[in-house]
Design a protein around this motif. Structure first.
Motif, PDB file in Angstrom:
ATOM      1  N   LEU A 164     -33.132  29.049  69.181  1.00 38.65           N
ATOM      2  CA  LEU A 164     -32.535  29.175  70.516  1.00 38.65           C
ATOM      3  C   LEU A 164     -33.116  28.097  71.420  1.00 38.65           C
ATOM      4  N   GLY A 165     -32.210  27.469  72.176  1.00 39.49           N
ATOM      5  CA  GLY A 165     -32.590  26.298  72.973  1.00 39.49           C
ATOM      6  C   GLY A 165     -33.453  26.601  74.179  1.00 39.49           C
ATOM      7  N   ASP A 166     -33.705  27.889  74.458  1.00 39.94           N
ATOM      8  CA  ASP A 166     -34.534  28.208  75.626  1.00 39.94           C
ATOM      9  C   ASP A 166     -35.788  28.986  75.232  1.00 39.94           C
ATOM     10  N   GLU A 167     -36.063  29.056  73.941  1.00 40.88           N
ATOM     11  CA  GLU A 167     -37.268  29.759  73.475  1.00 40.88           C
ATOM     12  C   GLU A 167     -38.263  28.719  72.981  1.00 40.88           C
TER      13      GLU A 167
ATOM     14  N   ILE B 280     -28.988  24.351  67.302  1.00 40.35           N
ATOM     15  CA  ILE B 280     -29.696  24.760  68.516  1.00 40.35           C
ATOM     16  C   ILE B 280     -28.653  25.106  69.585  1.00 40.35           C
ATOM     17  N   PRO B 281     -28.403  26.400  69.793  1.00 34.01           N
ATOM     18  CA  PRO B 281     -27.428  26.780  70.820  1.00 34.01           C
ATOM     19  C   PRO B 281     -28.018  26.518  72.216  1.00 34.01           C
ATOM     20  N   ALA B 282     -27.279  25.767  73.002  1.00 34.55           N
ATOM     21  CA  ALA B 282     -27.753  25.439  74.351  1.00 34.55           C
ATOM     22  C   ALA B 282     -26.567  25.401  75.312  1.00 34.55           C
ATOM     23  N   ALA B 283     -25.634  26.335  75.110  1.00 33.92           N
ATOM     24  CA  ALA B 283     -24.415  26.317  75.923  1.00 33.92           C
ATOM     25  C   ALA B 283     -24.276  27.550  76.804  1.00 33.92           C
ATOM     26  N   GLY B 284     -25.361  28.313  76.918  1.00 32.23           N
ATOM     27  CA  GLY B 284     -25.297  29.525  77.750  1.00 32.23           C
ATOM     28  C   GLY B 284     -25.240  29.169  79.236  1.00 32.23           C
ATOM     29  N   LEU B 285     -24.966  30.161  80.041  1.00 30.15           N
ATOM     30  CA  LEU B 285     -24.784  29.898  81.477  1.00 30.15           C
ATOM     31  C   LEU B 285     -26.110  29.914  82.242  1.00 30.15           C
ATOM     32  N   GLY B 286     -27.134  30.519  81.676  1.00 29.60           N
ATOM     33  CA  GLY B 286     -28.457  30.510  82.310  1.00 29.60           C
ATOM     34  C   GLY B 286     -28.501  31.222  83.646  1.00 29.60           C
ATOM     35  N   THR B 287     -27.830  32.363  83.730  1.00 30.38           N
ATOM     36  CA  THR B 287     -27.751  33.049  85.041  1.00 30.38           C
ATOM     37  C   THR B 287     -29.102  33.560  85.525  1.00 30.38           C
ATOM     38  N   ARG B 288     -30.044  33.814  84.573  1.00 32.15           N
ATOM     39  CA  ARG B 288     -31.360  34.321  85.006  1.00 32.15           C
ATOM     40  C   ARG B 288     -32.138  33.254  85.754  1.00 32.15           C
ATOM     41  N   PHE B 289     -31.691  32.000  85.663  1.00 30.02           N
ATOM     42  CA  PHE B 289     -32.441  30.932  86.311  1.00 30.02           C
ATOM     43  C   PHE B 289     -31.653  30.268  87.439  1.00 30.02           C
TER      44      PHE B 289
ATOM     45  N   ARG C 266     -19.424  20.763  71.264  1.00 35.14           N
ATOM     46  CA  ARG C 266     -19.188  21.475  72.513  1.00 35.14           C
ATOM     47  C   ARG C 266     -18.676  22.889  72.256  1.00 35.14           C
ATOM     48  N   GLN C 267     -19.307  23.843  72.899  1.00 37.98           N
ATOM     49  CA  GLN C 267     -18.776  25.212  72.862  1.00 37.98           C
ATOM     50  C   GLN C 267     -17.948  25.328  74.134  1.00 37.98           C
ATOM     51  N   LYS C 268     -16.642  25.358  73.968  1.00 45.47           N
ATOM     52  CA  LYS C 268     -15.779  25.220  75.151  1.00 45.47           C
ATOM     53  C   LYS C 268     -15.932  26.378  76.126  1.00 45.47           C
ATOM     54  N   GLN C 269     -16.220  27.561  75.605  1.00 49.39           N
ATOM     55  CA  GLN C 269     -16.459  28.720  76.475  1.00 49.39           C
ATOM     56  C   GLN C 269     -17.706  29.434  75.971  1.00 49.39           C
ATOM     57  N   ALA C 270     -18.514  29.947  76.901  1.00 46.34           N
ATOM     58  CA  ALA C 270     -19.724  30.665  76.481  1.00 46.34           C
ATOM     59  C   ALA C 270     -19.334  32.053  75.981  1.00 46.34           C
ATOM     60  N   LEU C 271     -18.872  32.115  74.719  1.00 43.56           N
ATOM     61  CA  LEU C 271     -18.363  33.377  74.163  1.00 43.56           C
ATOM     62  C   LEU C 271     -19.429  34.147  73.397  1.00 43.56           C
ATOM     63  N   GLY C 272     -20.683  33.727  73.562  1.00 39.97           N
ATOM     64  CA  GLY C 272     -21.776  34.464  72.926  1.00 39.97           C
ATOM     65  C   GLY C 272     -22.497  33.647  71.873  1.00 39.97           C
ATOM     66  N   LEU C 273     -23.685  34.145  71.516  1.00 41.44           N
ATOM     67  CA  LEU C 273     -24.539  33.418  70.571  1.00 41.44           C
ATOM     68  C   LEU C 273     -23.880  33.269  69.192  1.00 41.44           C
TER      69      LEU C 273
ATOM     70  N   PRO D  61     -28.867  22.210  83.322  1.00 35.85           N
ATOM     71  CA  PRO D  61     -28.889  23.177  82.222  1.00 35.85           C
ATOM     72  C   PRO D  61     -30.307  23.700  82.032  1.00 35.85           C
ATOM     73  N   LYS D  62     -30.454  24.996  81.746  1.00 36.77           N
ATOM     74  CA  LYS D  62     -31.828  25.531  81.676  1.00 36.77           C
ATOM     75  C   LYS D  62     -32.644  24.850  80.584  1.00 36.77           C
ATOM     76  N   GLU D  63     -31.964  24.385  79.528  1.00 37.63           N
ATOM     77  CA  GLU D  63     -32.691  23.718  78.443  1.00 37.63           C
ATOM     78  C   GLU D  63     -33.311  22.400  78.901  1.00 37.63           C
ATOM     79  N   MET D  64     -32.868  21.898  80.087  1.00 40.97           N
ATOM     80  CA  MET D  64     -33.418  20.645  80.621  1.00 40.97           C
ATOM     81  C   MET D  64     -34.495  20.877  81.665  1.00 40.97           C
TER      82      MET D  64
HETATM   83  P1  UTP Z   1     -29.105  33.830  76.506  1.00 39.43           P
HETATM   84  O1  UTP Z   1     -28.986  35.188  75.979  1.00 39.43           O
HETATM   85  O2  UTP Z   1     -30.401  33.432  77.122  1.00 39.43           O
HETATM   86  O3  UTP Z   1     -27.864  33.585  77.480  1.00 39.43           O
HETATM   87  O4  UTP Z   1     -28.796  32.837  75.320  1.00 39.43           O
HETATM   88  P2  UTP Z   1     -27.619  32.650  78.719  1.00 39.43           P
HETATM   89  O5  UTP Z   1     -26.246  32.907  79.159  1.00 39.43           O
HETATM   90  O6  UTP Z   1     -27.906  31.214  78.419  1.00 39.43           O
HETATM   91  O7  UTP Z   1     -28.734  33.080  79.785  1.00 39.43           O
HETATM   92  P3  UTP Z   1     -28.702  34.169  80.951  1.00 39.43           P
HETATM   93  O8  UTP Z   1     -29.014  35.475  80.284  1.00 39.43           O
HETATM   94  O9  UTP Z   1     -27.365  34.088  81.599  1.00 39.43           O
HETATM   95  O10 UTP Z   1     -29.820  33.719  81.864  1.00 39.43           O
HETATM   96  C1  UTP Z   1     -29.746  32.476  74.325  1.00 39.43           C
HETATM   97  C2  UTP Z   1     -29.452  31.061  73.847  1.00 39.43           C
HETATM   98  O11 UTP Z   1     -28.124  30.978  73.325  1.00 39.43           O
HETATM   99  C3  UTP Z   1     -27.378  29.993  74.015  1.00 39.43           C
HETATM  100  C4  UTP Z   1     -28.106  29.798  75.352  1.00 39.43           C
HETATM  101  O12 UTP Z   1     -27.915  28.474  75.839  1.00 39.43           O
HETATM  102  C5  UTP Z   1     -29.557  30.057  74.981  1.00 39.43           C
HETATM  103  O13 UTP Z   1     -30.200  28.894  74.512  1.00 39.43           O
HETATM  104  N1  UTP Z   1     -25.969  30.465  74.174  1.00 39.43           N
HETATM  105  C6  UTP Z   1     -25.703  31.709  74.655  1.00 39.43           C
HETATM  106  C7  UTP Z   1     -24.934  29.628  73.826  1.00 39.43           C
HETATM  107  O14 UTP Z   1     -25.171  28.483  73.366  1.00 39.43           O
HETATM  108  N2  UTP Z   1     -23.657  30.048  73.990  1.00 39.43           N
HETATM  109  C8  UTP Z   1     -23.347  31.286  74.461  1.00 39.43           C
HETATM  110  O15 UTP Z   1     -22.147  31.617  74.581  1.00 39.43           O
HETATM  111  C9  UTP Z   1     -24.410  32.139  74.822  1.00 39.43           C
END
Ligand code: UTP
Length: 299
Positions: free
Chosen positions: A130-133, A9-18, A103-110, A26-29
Motif C-alpha cells: 500500500l502506497g501510504d504504509e 503499489i496502489p496510490a489512487a485513493g482519495l486520502g480524505t483522512r488527510f 491509471r485507476q480512472k475511479q477510486a473503486l476500492g483497493l 496526493p497523500k503518497e507525496m
Molecule cells: P485507503 O484505505 O487509505 O483509502 O487506501 P484512501 O481513500 O486513500 O484514504 P482515506 O481513507 O480516504 O483517507 C489504502 C491504499 O490503497 C489506495 C490508496 O491510495 C492507499 O495507498 N487505493 C485505495 C487506491 O489506489 N484506489 C482505491 O480505489 C482505494
C-alpha cells in the motif's frame, strides 16, 4: 532465484483522512523527513528484489510519476554547482526500478486498484505494497516485503503480513481469522473488512503488505462491490483461503499508516531519529517539549 519480480503499489485513493492537504497533494507525496512516502514504499519493494513496479495512480497524481522521472533542469543545475551528493541521490531514485504507471480512472476500492495492475503482472506472482504504509525494519533484518517474498518462494502459496491490534482498532483494518502453524506463521481461515469489534474475535490486522499468486486476479475479475460500494481486496482473499489457500506471517519491523495524521507524524519522528544528522537535535527537542505539555496545553 526469487519468483516474485513485480509489485503493485496502489496510490489512487482519495486520502480524505488527510484533507485539506490532499486536496492538491496526493497523500503518497507527503514528505517524511526529506522524501515522499511513496519513495520509502518503492525502496522497500526494490530491497525485496522487485524489478518492475506498477504504480496505480489516480487523478492529479502526476507528481508521483514525475518524482521517479528525470528532472533535466534541476540535475543540470546541481551538476554545475558541483552538488554531486544530491545529484547521486536523484540518479538513484530514477534508476531504482522500472516504474510503470497505470491509471485507476475511479477510486473503486483497493481490489479494483490491484486488478488495474493485471496488464503488467499477467500470470506472474506479485507483491502488493500500500502506497501510504511505511515499514521500518530493524538492523540486519530483511524488510517486511522481503520476508513475505521468502515465504512465497518456499511455499508457493500467497502470503500476507499480519499484526496484532487492540480491540478498539479492529474496525480500521481488514482482519484475518488465523490458525498458527508454527511460531509467527499462520494459515488464514477467513477475512473480514473493517469489522465492528463484536463481528470478530480476531485481533490480527492486515498492515498492507501482500504477496499473491495470479489466482487473486481471476477472483478480482469476478468480484462485486461490497463495503462502502468498493471492490474489496479482502473479499477475494477470503475466496482464495478456500481455494488455493492463504498464509500469514508476523514481521519484525515498525509500521506506520502514513495516510493517518498520527501515523504520519510518528513516521517522521522515527525516521528523523534514525538520521545521524537530525538524531540528537530531534531527541533533545522531543524530550524538552514533552516536559512542557501540562493538562493539554504547552506551557
Ligand atoms: P485507503 O484505505 O487509505 O483509502 O487506501 P484512501 O481513500 O486513500 O484514504 P482515506 O481513507 O480516504 O483517507 C489504502 C491504499 O490503497 C489506495 C490508496 O491510495 C492507499 O495507498 N487505493 C485505495 C487506491 O489506489 N484506489 C482505491 O480505489 C482505494
Amino acid at each position: 532465484m526469487s519468483k516474485v519480480k513485480k509489485a503493485i503499489i496502489p496510490a489512487a485513493g482519495l486520502g480524505t483522512r488527510f484533507l485539506p492537504a490532499t486536496k492538491t497533494v496526493p497523500k503518497e507525496m507527503l514528505t517524511i523527513v526529506d522524501a515522499p512516502i511513496i519513495f520509502y514504499v518503492v525502496e522497500e519493494a526494490v530491497k525485496a528484489g522487485i524489478e518492475d513496479i506498477v504504480l496505480i495512480a489516480g487523478r492529479g497524481k502526476h507528481s508521483i510519476e514525475d518524482f521517479f522521472d528525470t528532472s533535466y533542469e534541476l540535475e543540470d543545475r546541481l551538476a554545475k554547482e558541483g552538488k554531486s551528493h544530491l545529484l547521486d541521490r536523484l540518479a538513484h531514485i530514477r534508476s531504482m526500478a522500472n516504474i510503470i504507471s497505470i491509471r485507476q480512472k475511479q477510486a473503486l476500492g483497493l481490489g479494483h486498484a490491484v486488478l488495474s495492475g493485471l496488464p503488467v503482472v499477467g500470470k506472474e506472482p506479485f507483491a502488493v505494497l500500500l502506497g501510504d504504509e511505511i515499514t521500518m525494519g530493524f538492523r540486519g533484518e530483511p524488510n517486511v516485503t522481503a520476508q513475505l517474498v521468502s515465504s512465497f518462494n518456499e511455499t508457493e502459496t500467497s502470503t500476507i503480513a499480519i499484526m496484532e491490534v487492540l480491540e478498539k482498532d479492529v474496525s480500521k483494518y481488514g482482519i484475518a481469522d488465523v490458525e498458527e502453524v508454527k511460531p509467527g506463521f499462520f494459515k488464514v481461515n477467513s477475512l473480514i473488512e473493517k469489522p465492528k469489534p463484536h463481528q470478530t474475535k480476531s485481533r490480527w490486522a492486515l498492515p498492507g503488505r501482500y504477496v499473491f499468486d495470479s489466482e487473486i486476479m481471476n477472483l478480482l475479475k469476478n468480484a462485486t462491490p461490497s463495503l462502502n460500494g468498493e471492490i474489496q481486496l479482502t473479499d477475494s482473499m477470503k475466496v482464495l483461503c478456500e481455494s488455493r489457500g492463504l498464509n500469514a506471517m508476523t514481521f519484525k519491523a515498525n509500521r506506520y499508516d502514513a495516510g493517518d495524521k498520527l501515523g504520519y507524524l510518528q513516521a517522521n519522528i522515527e525516521l528523523g531519529l534514525r538520521n545521524p544528522e537530525l538524531q540528537s537535535g530531534l531527541r533533545d527537542y522531543i524530550l524538552a517539549i514533552s516536559k512542557k505539555l501540562k493538562n493539554g496545553f504547552l506551557e
